[in-house]
Design an enzyme around this catalytic site. Structure first.
Site, mmCIF file in Angstrom:
data_model
loop_
_atom_site.group_PDB
_atom_site.id
_atom_site.type_symbol
_atom_site.label_atom_id
_atom_site.label_comp_id
_atom_site.label_asym_id
_atom_site.label_seq_id
_atom_site.Cartn_x
_atom_site.Cartn_y
_atom_site.Cartn_z
ATOM 1 N N ASN A 1 -14.358 2.670 5.306
ATOM 2 C CA ASN A 1 -13.287 2.895 4.623
ATOM 3 C C ASN A 1 -12.004 3.952 5.868
ATOM 4 O O ASN A 1 -11.526 3.296 5.727
ATOM 5 C CB ASN A 1 -13.061 3.254 3.665
ATOM 6 C CG ASN A 1 -12.801 4.499 3.225
ATOM 7 O OD1 ASN A 1 -13.307 5.406 3.840
ATOM 8 N ND2 ASN A 1 -12.252 5.189 2.706
ATOM 9 N N SER B 1 0.984 -1.375 0.110
ATOM 10 C CA SER B 1 -0.193 -0.292 -0.131
ATOM 11 C C SER B 1 1.244 1.114 0.024
ATOM 12 O O SER B 1 1.694 0.994 1.172
ATOM 13 C CB SER B 1 -0.293 -0.253 1.140
ATOM 14 O OG SER B 1 -1.575 1.322 1.583
ATOM 15 N N LEU B 2 0.363 2.515 -1.236
ATOM 16 C CA LEU B 2 0.893 3.438 -0.677
ATOM 17 C C LEU B 2 0.303 4.634 0.546
ATOM 18 O O LEU B 2 1.326 6.053 0.161
ATOM 19 C CB LEU B 2 0.887 3.961 -2.453
ATOM 20 C CG LEU B 2 1.376 3.435 -3.585
ATOM 21 C CD1 LEU B 2 1.545 3.888 -4.781
ATOM 22 C CD2 LEU B 2 3.040 2.833 -3.270
ATOM 23 N N LYS C 1 -14.879 -3.785 4.379
ATOM 24 C CA LYS C 1 -15.041 -3.021 4.583
ATOM 25 C C LYS C 1 -17.134 -2.622 5.517
ATOM 26 O O LYS C 1 -17.541 -1.558 5.325
ATOM 27 C CB LYS C 1 -15.474 -1.731 3.441
ATOM 28 C CG LYS C 1 -14.014 -1.386 2.888
ATOM 29 C CD LYS C 1 -13.776 -1.111 1.369
ATOM 30 C CE LYS C 1 -12.475 -0.257 0.825
ATOM 31 N NZ LYS C 1 -13.183 0.621 -0.459
ATOM 32 N N ILE D 1 -10.716 3.795 -12.088
ATOM 33 C CA ILE D 1 -10.846 3.792 -10.629
ATOM 34 C C ILE D 1 -9.421 3.163 -10.205
ATOM 35 O O ILE D 1 -9.041 3.101 -9.383
ATOM 36 C CB ILE D 1 -11.781 3.434 -9.543
ATOM 37 C CG1 ILE D 1 -11.809 1.728 -9.889
ATOM 38 C CG2 ILE D 1 -12.820 3.852 -9.110
ATOM 39 C CD1 ILE D 1 -12.725 0.850 -8.551
ATOM 40 N N GLY E 1 -7.379 6.907 -12.287
ATOM 41 C CA GLY E 1 -7.808 6.794 -11.007
ATOM 42 C C GLY E 1 -6.837 7.313 -9.629
ATOM 43 O O GLY E 1 -7.628 7.508 -8.462
ATOM 44 N N GLY F 1 -19.242 -4.430 -7.426
ATOM 45 C CA GLY F 1 -18.412 -4.934 -5.559
ATOM 46 C C GLY F 1 -18.368 -3.445 -5.176
ATOM 47 O O GLY F 1 -18.626 -2.485 -4.882
ATOM 48 N N GLY F 2 -17.182 -3.836 -3.727
ATOM 49 C CA GLY F 2 -17.320 -2.973 -2.872
ATOM 50 C C GLY F 2 -17.087 -1.176 -3.574
ATOM 51 O O GLY F 2 -17.399 -0.197 -3.059
ATOM 52 N N ASP G 1 -14.389 6.632 -0.158
ATOM 53 C CA ASP G 1 -13.801 5.966 -1.427
ATOM 54 C C ASP G 1 -15.485 7.232 -2.270
ATOM 55 O O ASP G 1 -14.888 7.408 -3.118
ATOM 56 C CB ASP G 1 -14.469 4.592 -1.420
ATOM 57 C CG ASP G 1 -13.664 4.057 -0.839
ATOM 58 O OD1 ASP G 1 -12.604 4.630 -0.843
ATOM 59 O OD2 ASP G 1 -13.183 2.812 -0.552
ATOM 60 N N TYR H 1 -5.232 2.903 -10.547
ATOM 61 C CA TYR H 1 -4.091 3.565 -11.007
ATOM 62 C C TYR H 1 -3.318 3.139 -11.027
ATOM 63 O O TYR H 1 -1.467 4.510 -10.014
ATOM 64 C CB TYR H 1 -4.560 5.276 -9.544
ATOM 65 C CG TYR H 1 -4.095 5.110 -7.935
ATOM 66 C CD1 TYR H 1 -2.796 4.285 -7.172
ATOM 67 C CD2 TYR H 1 -5.179 3.803 -6.857
ATOM 68 C CE1 TYR H 1 -2.294 4.369 -6.206
ATOM 69 C CE2 TYR H 1 -5.412 3.568 -6.134
ATOM 70 C CZ TYR H 1 -3.313 4.163 -5.242
ATOM 71 O OH TYR H 1 -3.602 3.052 -4.355
#
Length: 287
Positions: free
Chosen positions: A100, A23-24, A79, A226, A249, A141-142, A115, A228
């Site tokens: 989130n 994760s960034l 979530k 979405i 995204g 989806g989510g 989101d 990226y």
């Protein structure tokens, strides 16, 4: 004697989810914290789907509160599962049915959804003035649920939700007042659509490809993705080549993080700087 300096605030945040090591978010949040003079610490907390299924999420939330965390970001697969463990939901989370971002405030755990707000702000930046009478959303989806809410809130006239899981598409469509459709209907839907949004993982580095046949794209429509990582997905490359207006995204990812940063700190995020940071982090990763 010298005057005492005012201590700078410290913020402790975590990210709970599966497969989050790359994760960034930690670097993105910590860079923004540094710009504000905040001692901002962002930790990843890996959980397996089995742990979530077997009730392991609740003890994590309790432990985070006891350990002094100011808040948490929540990602797949938690979530929805986190909602019963919270004391209240902000309107953004109620509207989407997913959380989130969790902030610990006055002894309470409050769930938010950035989101949806992040995608909406990205639309404002990249697609201002774009026609949106008919929009096709691929993916229920989510992430698709958040995007669908944002699209409806931004005045989309007719929204079609397309997913290979027809029951999932139908459930999301009913939730936001859209219509559900199956992938074979895409040629007919896109023949008159003003816009297309990809909310599936297709296009990611480990999920190459495009959710839509590029031959179905028309210059009159906008195309948003979405995904990226990479910024330029196969879908966006094809859309640009066909003369479509596009939205990568990175805008949603930045605004999602900026909204969460503001919830955690009460400080206004420097969104332009955060976007530059995100683009830099993605470029470093790809190098």
């Amino acid at each position: 004697m010298t005057a005492a300096t005012t201590p700078r605030p410290t913020v402790l945040v975590g990210l709970i989810g599966t497969g989050i090591a790359p994760s960034l978010s930690p670097a993105l949040h910590e860079r923004e914290g540094a710009r504000h003079g905040i001692g901002y610490v962002y930790r990843t907390i890996e959980v397996s789907p089995r742990e979530v299924d077997e009730g392991g999420l609740g003890p994590l939330i309790v432990a985070a509160r006891r350990l002094g965390y100011d808040g948490l970001n929540i990602t797949h697969p938690a979530k929805q599962r986190v909602i019963p463990l919270l004391d209240a939901l902000a309107p953004s989370a109620e509207a989407v049915g997913a959380v989130n971002t969790v902030v610990f405030e006055d002894g309470r755990a409050i769930g938010h959804n950035t989101d949806a707000t992040g995608f909406g702000r990205a639309m404002d930046d990249a697609l201002a003035g774009a026609a949106r009478d008919e929009v096709v959303l691929v993916g229920a989806g989510g992430a698709g649920a958040a995007v669908a809410r944002a699209l409806v809130d931004r005045g989309v006239g007719t929204l079609a939700v397309v997913d290979a899981d027809e029951a999932r598409a139908a459930a999301l469509a009913a939730q936001v007042g859209a219509r559900a459709a199956a992938p074979p209907e895409l040629p007919r839907l896109l023949a008159s659509a003003d816009g297309l949004v990809n909310a599936t993982p297709l296009g990611m580095a480990d999920h190459p490809g495009s959710a839509v046949d590029p031959a179905l794209l028309d210059p009159r429509m906008f195309v948003a993705d979405i995904v990226y990582r990479p910024v330029e997905t196969a879908l966006l490359i094809a859309a640009r080549a066909r003369g479509c207006r596009v939205m990568p995204g990175t805008g949603m990812a930045m605004h999602q993080a900026a909204d969460a940063f503001e919830i955690f700190t009460g400080e206004a995020a420097d969104r332009r700087a955060m976007l530059a940071d995100l683009e830099d982090l993605v470029a470093q990763e790809a190098a």
